[in-house]
Write a protein that holds these residues in place. Structure first.
Motif, PDB file in Angstrom:
ATOM      1  N   VAL A  62      -4.695  -0.880 -15.021  1.00 23.80           N
ATOM      2  CA  VAL A  62      -5.835   0.025 -14.984  1.00 23.80           C
ATOM      3  C   VAL A  62      -7.103  -0.706 -15.429  1.00 23.80           C
ATOM      4  N   LEU A  63      -6.977  -1.561 -16.428  1.00 27.06           N
ATOM      5  CA  LEU A  63      -8.133  -2.268 -16.976  1.00 27.06           C
ATOM      6  C   LEU A  63      -8.556  -3.481 -16.153  1.00 27.06           C
ATOM      7  N   LEU A  64      -7.716  -3.940 -15.229  1.00 28.33           N
ATOM      8  CA  LEU A  64      -8.023  -5.151 -14.470  1.00 28.33           C
ATOM      9  C   LEU A  64      -9.394  -5.115 -13.805  1.00 28.33           C
ATOM     10  N   ARG A  65      -9.820  -3.944 -13.359  1.00 29.33           N
ATOM     11  CA  ARG A  65     -11.117  -3.896 -12.669  1.00 29.33           C
ATOM     12  C   ARG A  65     -12.279  -3.989 -13.640  1.00 29.33           C
ATOM     13  N   HIS A  66     -12.051  -3.745 -14.923  1.00 26.15           N
ATOM     14  CA  HIS A  66     -13.109  -3.849 -15.930  1.00 26.15           C
ATOM     15  C   HIS A  66     -13.113  -5.217 -16.602  1.00 26.15           C
TER      16      HIS A  66
END
Length: 189
Positions: free
Chosen positions: A117-121
């Motif tokens: 989920v955090l990969l894009r941030h």
């Protein structure tokens, strides 16, 4: 000035080691369920080789700049597949309580999902505690794979692995919440 980024092929030694680790998981499982001390030792050897590839692939990727999107995704999957298979098999064999397997797998799957989920941030780097957790989990599994280790020794190491697993999971969630907050502030939300 031109921005030159080196394109790294996903077919590199670090990723090949990750795929090898994943491929060793079914072989490890089969060896673990076959009767006899020889198969148990073979399962231990397969687990040890697979565990060593985990350290080696990361080291090679960092040292030689072989970090790829494939590796970022496949490496944690291979890690969880190996330790998860070992824990589940040991529980099926009645050697490790299911609640221990549930706590560790729950944490591992939850944090892996959070990472995606955090990969894009951003990527939250592995902490020292995360490395200790991995070493303790591997050590505990190795002690369970060895047939002549006293139960008390197994439980002490597995207990330490459980404590560090839960503590690092909580730490990761806290860091993820902070990162999300910073990302929202940067976007002006």
């Amino acid at each position: 000035m031109k921005d030159e980024r080196r394109v790294v092929s996903p077919w590199n030694i670090a990723n090949i080691l990750t795929v090898l680790r994943l491929a060793l998981v079914p072989f490890f499982v089969v060896c673990l369920f076959l009767p006899g001390a020889g198969w148990r030792v073979t399962a231990l050897a397969v687990f040890a080789v697979a565990s060593l590839t985990d350290h080696l692939d990361g080291e090679l990727a960092r040292r030689y700049g072989l970090i790829t999107d494939f590796g970022k995704i496949a490496d944690p999957i291979a890690d969880k597949a190996l330790t998860g298979a070992a824990l589940v098999c040991l529980s099926i064999l009645g050697e490790l309580p299911w609640w221990v397997t549930g706590v560790i797998l729950g944490r591992e799957l939850g944090i892996t999902a959070l990472r995606f989920v955090l990969l894009r941030h951003a990527v939250i780097p592995a902490s020292y505690g995360g490395k200790v957790k991995t070493v303790l989990q591997i050590a505990a599994i190795v002690l369970y794979l060895l047939p002549w280790i006293p139960d008390m020794v197994r439980w002490v190491v597995m207990g330490a692995a459980l404590i560090v697993t839960v503590a690092t999971g909580v730490d990761y969630v806290i860091r993820a919440v902070r990162l999300r907050k910073v990302a929202r502030q940067a976007r002006g939300e």
